[in-house]
Motif scaffolding. Structure first.
Motif, mmCIF file in Angstrom:
data_model
loop_
_atom_site.group_PDB
_atom_site.id
_atom_site.type_symbol
_atom_site.label_atom_id
_atom_site.label_comp_id
_atom_site.label_asym_id
_atom_site.label_seq_id
_atom_site.Cartn_x
_atom_site.Cartn_y
_atom_site.Cartn_z
ATOM 1 N N GLN A 190 1.097 5.827 -1.185
ATOM 2 C CA GLN A 190 0.387 6.785 -1.581
ATOM 3 C C GLN A 190 0.185 7.203 -3.204
ATOM 4 O O GLN A 190 1.424 6.675 -3.764
ATOM 5 C CB GLN A 190 0.726 8.119 -0.463
ATOM 6 C CG GLN A 190 0.247 7.705 0.564
ATOM 7 C CD GLN A 190 0.281 9.059 1.465
ATOM 8 O OE1 GLN A 190 0.941 9.461 1.162
ATOM 9 N NE2 GLN A 190 -1.014 9.385 2.491
ATOM 10 N N GLN B 159 -0.676 -8.213 -4.407
ATOM 11 C CA GLN B 159 -1.448 -6.540 -4.040
ATOM 12 C C GLN B 159 -1.018 -5.334 -4.427
ATOM 13 O O GLN B 159 -0.176 -5.391 -3.274
ATOM 14 C CB GLN B 159 -2.693 -6.628 -3.618
ATOM 15 C CG GLN B 159 -3.362 -5.778 -3.230
ATOM 16 C CD GLN B 159 -4.556 -5.438 -3.739
ATOM 17 O OE1 GLN B 159 -5.192 -7.089 -4.068
ATOM 18 N NE2 GLN B 159 -4.465 -4.360 -4.586
ATOM 19 N N VAL B 160 -1.189 -4.495 -4.928
ATOM 20 C CA VAL B 160 -0.654 -3.124 -5.010
ATOM 21 C C VAL B 160 -2.010 -2.325 -5.566
ATOM 22 O O VAL B 160 -2.925 -2.092 -6.177
ATOM 23 C CB VAL B 160 0.275 -3.558 -6.731
ATOM 24 C CG1 VAL B 160 0.484 -0.849 -6.333
ATOM 25 C CG2 VAL B 160 1.743 -3.352 -6.922
ATOM 26 N N THR B 161 -1.804 -0.849 -4.003
ATOM 27 C CA THR B 161 -3.139 -0.181 -3.778
ATOM 28 C C THR B 161 -2.568 0.809 -3.868
ATOM 29 O O THR B 161 -1.442 0.656 -2.638
ATOM 30 C CB THR B 161 -3.645 -1.009 -2.270
ATOM 31 O OG1 THR B 161 -4.379 -2.165 -2.260
ATOM 32 C CG2 THR B 161 -4.280 0.097 -2.134
ATOM 33 N N VAL B 162 -2.836 1.918 -4.331
ATOM 34 C CA VAL B 162 -2.085 3.286 -4.327
ATOM 35 C C VAL B 162 -3.152 4.447 -3.691
ATOM 36 O O VAL B 162 -4.702 4.252 -4.721
ATOM 37 C CB VAL B 162 -1.882 3.554 -5.346
ATOM 38 C CG1 VAL B 162 -1.149 5.227 -5.388
ATOM 39 C CG2 VAL B 162 -0.412 2.388 -5.672
ATOM 40 N N SER B 163 -3.341 4.645 -2.864
ATOM 41 C CA SER B 163 -4.153 5.462 -1.744
ATOM 42 C C SER B 163 -4.299 7.035 -2.423
ATOM 43 O O SER B 163 -3.190 7.394 -2.949
ATOM 44 C CB SER B 163 -4.122 5.819 -0.704
ATOM 45 O OG SER B 163 -2.501 5.850 -0.695
ATOM 46 N N LEU C 216 0.756 -0.997 0.318
ATOM 47 C CA LEU C 216 -0.264 0.106 0.107
ATOM 48 C C LEU C 216 0.876 1.356 0.053
ATOM 49 O O LEU C 216 1.720 1.006 0.928
ATOM 50 C CB LEU C 216 -0.746 0.327 1.461
ATOM 51 C CG LEU C 216 -1.697 1.028 1.237
ATOM 52 C CD1 LEU C 216 -2.873 2.051 0.489
ATOM 53 C CD2 LEU C 216 -2.150 1.056 2.453
ATOM 54 N N THR D 61 -4.342 0.587 -9.231
ATOM 55 C CA THR D 61 -4.676 -0.604 -7.938
ATOM 56 C C THR D 61 -4.544 -1.776 -8.747
ATOM 57 O O THR D 61 -6.201 -1.757 -9.430
ATOM 58 C CB THR D 61 -5.792 0.120 -6.858
ATOM 59 O OG1 THR D 61 -5.013 1.171 -6.246
ATOM 60 C CG2 THR D 61 -5.704 -0.913 -5.867
ATOM 61 N N ARG E 245 -2.064 -6.945 -14.395
ATOM 62 C CA ARG E 245 -2.824 -6.721 -13.693
ATOM 63 C C ARG E 245 -4.183 -7.194 -13.640
ATOM 64 O O ARG E 245 -4.381 -6.667 -14.639
ATOM 65 C CB ARG E 245 -1.543 -5.184 -13.077
ATOM 66 C CG ARG E 245 -3.142 -4.709 -14.225
ATOM 67 C CD ARG E 245 -2.138 -2.861 -13.373
ATOM 68 N NE ARG E 245 -2.202 -2.035 -15.155
ATOM 69 C CZ ARG E 245 -2.490 -0.571 -14.624
ATOM 70 N NH1 ARG E 245 -0.716 -0.146 -13.701
ATOM 71 N NH2 ARG E 245 -2.803 0.247 -15.688
ATOM 72 N N PRO F 29 -3.605 6.369 -8.830
ATOM 73 C CA PRO F 29 -5.408 5.609 -7.735
ATOM 74 C C PRO F 29 -5.509 4.498 -8.912
ATOM 75 O O PRO F 29 -5.719 3.002 -7.962
ATOM 76 C CB PRO F 29 -5.470 6.380 -7.663
ATOM 77 C CG PRO F 29 -5.454 7.313 -6.890
ATOM 78 C CD PRO F 29 -4.275 7.563 -7.914
ATOM 79 N N GLU F 30 -4.848 4.860 -10.017
ATOM 80 C CA GLU F 30 -5.816 3.584 -11.472
ATOM 81 C C GLU F 30 -4.612 2.182 -11.263
ATOM 82 O O GLU F 30 -5.473 1.638 -12.176
ATOM 83 C CB GLU F 30 -5.741 4.200 -12.195
ATOM 84 C CG GLU F 30 -4.861 5.606 -13.262
ATOM 85 C CD GLU F 30 -4.872 6.657 -12.830
ATOM 86 O OE1 GLU F 30 -5.675 6.781 -11.352
ATOM 87 O OE2 GLU F 30 -5.114 7.705 -13.468
ATOM 88 N N ALA G 9 -7.931 -4.923 -11.832
ATOM 89 C CA ALA G 9 -8.450 -4.441 -10.978
ATOM 90 C C ALA G 9 -9.290 -5.433 -10.867
ATOM 91 O O ALA G 9 -10.006 -6.268 -11.301
ATOM 92 C CB ALA G 9 -8.568 -3.190 -11.594
#
Length: 120
Positions: free
Chosen positions: A13, A115-119, A11, A90, A38, A87-88, A40
């Motif tokens: 930013q 998992q890659v999560t970009v806030s 995770l 993610t 990837r 964020p896209e 989503a």
């Protein structure tokens, strides 16, 4: 038995960086192409980047200029340096190896995903 194991997801930013790694193990003689896809939630699995053993690289338009793929042919590893994450970006990122030649046969393989999560 060939296995692909990814690492490096997490995770972050928006604007930050991550580096994914994928190690292929087994009785591998050579690997024609390694890369990253990837997926989503609710969407199809899409190509992110690929690299051939000869050094040719291919990127999805959405990641050009931000992501860099590299390979270590001697160690059967592939990396994805992801900069300026959005964020896209993610998604679950999957390692893919095509044309994996072993001592007994040739086949294609997928990793289990990271998992890659970009806030924002």
């Amino acid at each position: 038995q060939v296995q692909l194991v990814e690492s490096g997801g997490g995770l972050v930013q928006a604007g930050e960086s991550l580096r994914l790694s994928c190690a292929a193990s087994g009785s591998i003689v050579s690997i024609a192409s390694m890369g990253w896809f990837r997926q989503a939630p609710g969407k199809q699995r899409d190509l992110v980047a690929t690299a051939t053993s000869g050094g040719s690289k291919n990127y999805a338009d959405s990641v050009k200029g931000r992501f860099t793929i590299s390979r270590d042919n001697a160690r059967n590893m592939v990396y994805l340096q992801m900069n300026s994450l959005k964020p896209e970006d993610t998604a679950v990122y999957y390692c893919y190896a095509a044309g994996v030649l072993t001592t007994t046969h040739s086949d294609n393989y997928w990793g289990q995903g990271t998992q890659v999560t970009v806030s924002s």
